[in-house]
Design an enzyme around this catalytic site. Structure first.
Site, mmCIF file in Angstrom:
data_model
loop_
_atom_site.group_PDB
_atom_site.id
_atom_site.type_symbol
_atom_site.label_atom_id
_atom_site.label_comp_id
_atom_site.label_asym_id
_atom_site.label_seq_id
_atom_site.Cartn_x
_atom_site.Cartn_y
_atom_site.Cartn_z
ATOM 1 N N GLN A 18 0.827 -1.201 0.000
ATOM 2 C CA GLN A 18 0.000 0.000 0.000
ATOM 3 C C GLN A 18 0.866 1.258 0.000
ATOM 4 O O GLN A 18 1.658 1.464 0.913
ATOM 5 C CB GLN A 18 -0.890 -0.001 1.248
ATOM 6 N N GLY A 19 0.702 2.097 -1.022
ATOM 7 C CA GLY A 19 1.479 3.330 -1.107
ATOM 8 C C GLY A 19 0.640 4.559 -0.820
ATOM 9 O O GLY A 19 0.156 5.224 -1.745
ATOM 10 N N TYR A 20 0.424 4.836 0.448
ATOM 11 C CA TYR A 20 -0.348 6.020 0.838
ATOM 12 C C TYR A 20 0.574 7.079 1.462
ATOM 13 O O TYR A 20 0.771 8.147 0.931
ATOM 14 C CB TYR A 20 -1.423 5.662 1.871
ATOM 15 N N SER A 21 1.121 6.750 2.657
ATOM 16 C CA SER A 21 1.894 7.746 3.411
ATOM 17 C C SER A 21 3.131 8.188 2.655
ATOM 18 O O SER A 21 3.735 7.419 1.899
ATOM 19 C CB SER A 21 2.336 7.151 4.745
ATOM 20 N N GLU A 75 -10.115 -1.162 5.953
ATOM 21 C CA GLU A 75 -8.897 -1.428 6.714
ATOM 22 C C GLU A 75 -9.156 -1.249 8.198
ATOM 23 O O GLU A 75 -8.731 -2.038 9.024
ATOM 24 C CB GLU A 75 -7.778 -0.484 6.259
ATOM 25 N N SER A 134 -4.026 7.751 12.636
ATOM 26 C CA SER A 134 -3.769 7.695 14.073
ATOM 27 C C SER A 134 -5.094 7.825 14.822
ATOM 28 O O SER A 134 -6.097 8.279 14.276
ATOM 29 C CB SER A 134 -2.838 8.834 14.493
ATOM 30 N N GLU A 176 -5.934 9.853 16.968
ATOM 31 C CA GLU A 176 -6.392 11.250 17.037
ATOM 32 C C GLU A 176 -7.170 11.603 15.771
ATOM 33 O O GLU A 176 -8.190 12.292 15.826
ATOM 34 C CB GLU A 176 -5.192 12.198 17.198
#
Lengths: 376, 408
Positions: B129-132, B247, B393, B395
């Protein structure tokens, strides 16, 4: 598998909410809080007229016989509205015990009057501070007469009859414990009010001196009846707690949208958002537990003990969290008599202790888990 | 109408799953579950187990039946997850099966579905997975990896970070920026890229445990056909949000319940401070009971959510509740396990477990003297720190709840 109330049950919820929205606003609650009445007779009468006092009492005993899921629906609405009425002691405890262990004659004597709103009942259990144990029961029955002292009797000043936890010997164990029906208008009954954190629910000390009683169920099985009744009542009180928690969250959220600071709504600050999000999470989880408890209750499932302890603990924690944080989100206004936050804070703290402390329920949960796992 | 009991058919299904697991869950695969150190199983054994499940037709039970799904009811999915956890089966990698695939099924072209879905099941295509990106974690929409259109191709430049298993994957599903003009969420595209394209470079990131599961992936003038876009160009945020709900909305509780039961059994075998058995220490028993209670609450919530999904809803805000409560429970479970384990052994031996990737900094070579439950305890405790950070996260989840559930 289905985890939701039926359409009819949702219609019932709307009906109860409409009624309470009109007749049981916080203005009405404050009238009791400020000492004008001991409970709200108008609401009590109205619930009787709507058939909501006898919703879980079978038709043959004067109720509507709808069922216990319906009772859960009503409980949530009463909790939301902070209803200042003797519903829990009369319905969750007294009526339920009569239904489960009463003789035909006892059921016929009390249940129709309860459903009609003509008598108020209670259970007198506590004798000393701390969680009740068999050893703490020192109220003695001899030759059909009871002598002893009970404190924190819910609705003690307004109830017409009580189910007393007493014993027929002076031992410390469960063996001599029984339940006894008493007419609270009898000679020898002395009642003195007790002011608690939530004066919207009446409490009293009651002293019995040689008062005639009638046994409810078998002597020696009283502690067992009581514990089963506490499990069922825990589920119902949890619905009240969730109703209250939801409402405390809503008023906190509304205030956060209304109140401006630094030129913005305070609800736009993450520090406030996260407090409210945590309140939402706690209430959402407690609600799931409550639905599970409601199912276990209404089907008499073996899981009831564990489910009741779970929902008791999570709903108590959720209500305390929501009522306390609702004050905090309101800032200085939350600390005033004028704002309603303290009504929820009072009720959450009363309900947190009314069926025994969190410690007692955690111990019950550990016991229930040990039983489940031993059986598995 | 509220009804939480299981039907005869569901009990029969439970038997079927048990019989299958008994016959097909090999000792080797089971060991991978017992000795795993994080949420990721040893890659080879994970693929082996996926192959066994695929043969039975159970590798992708949640997909539509036409693409290899099982058409199970909510309860059946739950029974399957629970039985797998009870039998000690390791989880299989979710990135293709449970993250990219739902996006493909919902937004992909027929050609994409026909190509990728069977290959994801067979393991021939293994996605990461290439998100961040280095400067876009929680604030994902600020991502910068550029995809410039040149005819039928995009030319990609930039980098992705925290890419678990990029070192073994042959495909990556990426969020790339195809439009700088609009607000950040609008110019993002969901793009599938083959890892062996010229210009793709993978560099390891070693985690605090000394394990190598994560990577940084660099893209230098990587050419990707436009037909690899999933959904509409510039509208990848819609696809990504959809995928993230899946997810976040995983089934946490069966695994956590089994973990707690193991801790309970383990604590009956070791001495306490003031009692013969640790399990009889009131403080320990209370902590354990509280976590069981937490797991019970989540289990019921999970079932309620699944039952809402099966009548047509999407996980929505419920997946954020699950993410917050599920990960906090997981962390607390690892803390309790370590508390028990530390009474038996202080060995920290990742190389003696079956981690999700190679150990780059082993310190000891001596034979291991620690029983399994205690051996994995510190590793899981370390790796679990990631849970409240990853997948948005906690938060960020609270922000989502404040907006979606409370209108703030």
């Amino acid at each position: 598998m289905n985890f939701d109330f039926s359409d009819e049950q949702k219609q019932l919820r709307d009906q109860v909410r409409r009624f309470l929205g009109e007749h049981c606003t916080t203005k009405h609650v404050r009238a009791v809080l400020e000492g004008k009445h001991k409970y709200d007779r108008n609401v009590w009468r109205g619930l009787a007229d709507l058939g909501l006092l006898g919703i879980a009492i079978p038709e043959e005993y004067g109720g509507t016989g709808a069922g216990h899921l319906e009772l859960c629906v009503v409980a949530e609405e009463l909790g939301r509205a902070l209803a200042p009425i003797p519903y829990s002691s009369t319905i969750y405890l007294a009526a339920e015990l009569l239904l489960r262990v009463g003789t035909e004659a006892q059921k016929k004597q009390f249940l129709p009057k309860i459903a009609a709103g003509e008598v108020i009942g209670t259970v007198a259990l506590v004798e000393s501070m701390g969680d009740p144990t068999p050893a703490s029961i020192r109220t003695i029955v001899q030759a059909g007469r009871i002598t002893g002292h009970k404190t924190l009797v819910p609705e003690g000043e307004i109830a017409d009859f009580a189910i007393i936890v007493g014993r027929e010997n002076s031992l410390n164990d469960e063996a001599g414990i029984g339940l006894y029906l008493v007419d609270l208008k009898s000679d020898g009954v002395h009642i003195k009010p007790v002011e608690t954190v939530d004066p919207t629910r009446n409490h009293a000390e009651v002293t019995f001196t040689n008062v005639p009683v009638e046994a409810l169920g078998n002597i020696g099985e009283g502690w067992m009846y009581l514990n089963a009744a506490l499990d069922r009542a825990a589920v119902l009180v949890a619905f009240e707690q969730i109703g209250g928690a939801d409402r405390a969250l809503e008023i906190g959220r509304d205030y956060a949208l209304d109140r401006m600071a630094f030129g913005r709504q305070i609800g736009s600050f993450q520090a406030i958002k996260h407090i409210l999000a945590d309140m939402y999470v706690a209430t959402t989880l407690a609600r799931s537990n409550a639905y599970y408890g409601a199912w276990a209750f209404s089907t008499n499932a073996a899981e009831l003990g564990e489910a009741a302890a779970n929902v008791r603990i999570s709903a108590t924690q959720a209500y305390q969290l929501c009522s306390k944080n609702s004050i905090h989100v309101h800032g200085g206004m939350g600390f005033t008599w004028e704002y309603d936050c303290h009504l929820f804070y009072r009720r959450s703290n009363l309900l947190a202790l009314s069926l025994g402390s969190l410690t007692m329920w955690e111990n019950r949960l550990i016991d229930a888990m040990c039983k489940t796992h031993a059986a598995a | 109408m509220m009804d939480i009991s299981w039907s005869q058919a569901e009990i029969a299904f439970q038997d079927e799953v048990r019989t299958f697991l008994k016959a097909n869950l090999t000792d080797e695969v089971r060991a991978a579950g017992r000795l795993m150190t994080s949420v990721y199983t040893d890659h080879e054994l994970s693929m082996k187990w996926q192959g066994i499940l695929a043969k039975k037709g159970w590798a992708a039970p949640g997909w539509p039946v036409a693409y290899g799904g099982c058409g199970w009811t909510t309860t059946q999915h739950y029974i399957f997850a629970r039985e797998c956890a009870l039998a000690g089966a390791p989880p299989i990698s979710p990135m293709g099966l449970r993250m990219c695939a739902p996006g493909l099924i919902q937004f992909g072209t027929q050609e994409q579905k026909d190509y990728f879905l069977p290959r994801i099941i067979s393991g021939e295509v293994f996605f990461c997975q290439g998100y961040s990106e280095p400067n876009s974690g929680s604030d994902l929409a600020s991502l910068k990896m550029a995809a410039r259109r040149e005819g039928d191709e995009f030319v990609c430049n930039g980098s992705k970070i925290w890419t678990t298993h990029a070192n073994v994957a042959n495909w990556i599903f990426c969020l790339v920026r195809t439009n700088q003009q609009d607000k950040p969420q609008k110019g993002i595209t969901f793009l599938l890229i083959e890892m062996d394209r010229p210009g793709v470079e993978v560099r390891p990131i070693v985690s605090l445990t000394g394990e190598h599961l994560q990577n940084e992936v660099f893209f230098t003038d990587v050419r990707v056909p436009v037909k690899n876009v999933v959904g509409k160009i510039d509208d990848g945020w819609t696809v990504a949000k959809y995928v993230l709900e899946f997810e976040r909305g995983g089934a946490y509780t069966p695994t956590q319940r089994v973990a707690l039961e193991r801790i309970r059994d383990f604590a009956a075998t070791i001495p306490g401070d003031t009692t013969a058995r640790l399990i009889d220490e009131p403080v320990f028993a209370t902590r354990l009971a509280r976590l069981f209670m937490h797991a019970d609450a989540l289990e019921i919530f999970e079932l309620r959510t699944l039952s809402a999904i099966s009548s047509g809803g999407s996980p929505g805000a419920a997946s954020s509740v699950m993410k917050i409560m599920g990960t906090e429970l997981e962390q607390a479970v690892t803390e309790l396990r370590l508390d028990a384990a530390a009474r038996l052994s202080r060995e920290y031996r990742p190389e003696a477990c079956l981690p999700g990737g190679p150990i780059l900094y082993p310190h000891a070579t001596a034979p291991v003297a620690t029983p399994t439950e205690a051996l994995v305890a510190p590793l899981r405790y370390f790796n679990e720190r990631a849970a409240t950070i990853y997948a948005g996260s906690n938060e960020i989840q609270r922000n989502i709840l404040a907006k979606a559930a409370l209108g703030l």
